[in-house]
Design a protein around this motif. Structure first.
Motif, short mmCIF file in Angstrom:
data_model
loop_
_atom_site.label_atom_id
_atom_site.label_comp_id
_atom_site.label_asym_id
_atom_site.label_seq_id
_atom_site.Cartn_x
_atom_site.Cartn_y
_atom_site.Cartn_z
N ARG A 61 0.92 -1.16 -0.10
CA ARG A 61 -0.02 -0.02 0.18
C ARG A 61 0.66 1.17 0.06
O ARG A 61 0.34 2.39 0.31
CB ARG A 61 -0.83 -0.11 1.15
N PRO A 65 -0.15 2.47 -4.77
CA PRO A 65 -0.62 1.60 -3.75
C PRO A 65 -1.57 0.41 -4.82
O PRO A 65 -1.98 0.48 -5.72
CB PRO A 65 -1.68 2.73 -3.06
N TRP A 67 -4.56 -2.00 -3.50
CA TRP A 67 -5.38 -1.98 -1.96
C TRP A 67 -5.79 -3.52 -1.78
O TRP A 67 -6.17 -3.83 -0.68
CB TRP A 67 -6.50 -1.34 -2.27
#
Length: 309
Positions: A61, A65, A67
């Motif tokens: 992240r 990033p 997720w």
């Protein structure tokens, strides 16, 4: 090819096209993304899986990033396959440090793998006279410690080190902070902000106006602000991390252990006692010898000619 991360280009079809058409290709490594599964830097995370194959990414992240899913193993393998298929591939590392890292990576078999520093324009970044201090409101009787960043994050290690250093500095010292500082109203009294400097001319004047440049970053592929400051005759104090140490030549400042603010303070105090004119000449000469614009552009052109022929 320079920085291609940030989710704005589909890397696989681009690299397949370059390979199929045998187009001479030069990668310039401004960070580590070209040879990792996804991260731009890894030293602070202490992760070196990119040398043999990324997986279970500790920075999933962070940087760019992700997720939900960790696809770093697949992405690392794809990069290895795609780059190795380009017949005429050259890799430029912008420091000895990242060039050495690339030699351990999926890019190690490139036809050319060479270090060419980021260049500095010596006709812009050169020492100015003491009168420039007034234009930034820097006190004549304070030893000015400059810190530069595009944007300062209150939670970052760099900012925390800066605030801790401010508490340690004697009364005769003042920190000049350049860049966007959203928390400027909560800074200690010995930190003066000058905002984001968008003009290279003004930035060069700011370097010249200060007595020492202190670089508290822990991960740098080159550290161009260090080189710019040195080119303006301003010595630097940097952490012994990634590419930072090689940008500070002998007599151009000090290299201190990463995170060791006591050593950083002692280095700043040493520079206050040094002969300013001698240090300025040493800094300027080191910058001309290592970061000169014309010299480094010609080295880059030579790589283009070599890979095309």
């Amino acid at each position: 090819l320079h920085n291609l991360h940030g989710n704005y280009v589909n890397l696989a079809p681009l690299l397949r096209y370059l390979a199929e058409k045998d187009i001479p290709t030069v990668l310039t490594l401004h960070d580590c993304w070209f040879f990792t599964g996804k991260c731009t830097h890894y030293t602070e995370a202490g992760c070196y899986k990119w040398q043999t194959g990324c997986h279970h990414c500790p920075k999933l992240r962070g940087d760019i990033p992700s997720w939900f899913f960790d696809r770093t193993e697949e992405m690392w393998r794809e990069k290895k396959e795609l780059f190795s298929a380009i017949p005429r591939l050259a890799v430029i590392g912008v420091s000895d440090w990242i060039t050495g890292e690339a030699k351990k990576s999926v890019l190690k078999d490139a036809m050319i793998l060479q270090r060419i520093y980021n260049w500095i324009d010596p006709d812009v970044f050169y020492p100015r006279g003491p009168e420039v201090r007034k234009s930034f409101g820097i006190s004549e009787n304070k030893f000015a410690v400059l810190c530069v960043g595009a944007a300062w994050d209150e939670k970052s290690p760099k900012t925390k080190d800066l605030l801790a250093l401010a508490k340690m500095l004697p009364e005769s010292y003042e920190i000049i902070l350049a860049g966007s500082v959203p928390f400027a109203d909560r800074l200690p009294q010995n930190i003066k902000t000058v905002g984001y400097i968008s003009s290279t001319e003004e930035l060069a004047k700011l370097y010249s106006a200060c007595d020492v440049y202190v670089h508290l970053s822990r991960e740098d592929t080159f550290g161009k602000v260090i080189a710019e400051a040195i080119s303006c005759g301003t010595p630097a104090v940097v952490y012994d991390s990634t590419a930072c140490p090689e940008i500070v030549g002998e007599g151009c400042g000090y290299i201190v252990p990463t995170g060791d603010l006591d050593s950083a303070l002692r280095a700043i105090e040493k520079l206050k006692r040094n002969d300013t004119e001698t240090v300025l000449k040493c800094c300027r000469q080191f910058a001309l010898d290592n970061f000169d614009k014309e010299k480094l552009i010609n080295e880059t052109i030579a790589i283009y000619e070599n890979i095309m022929n």
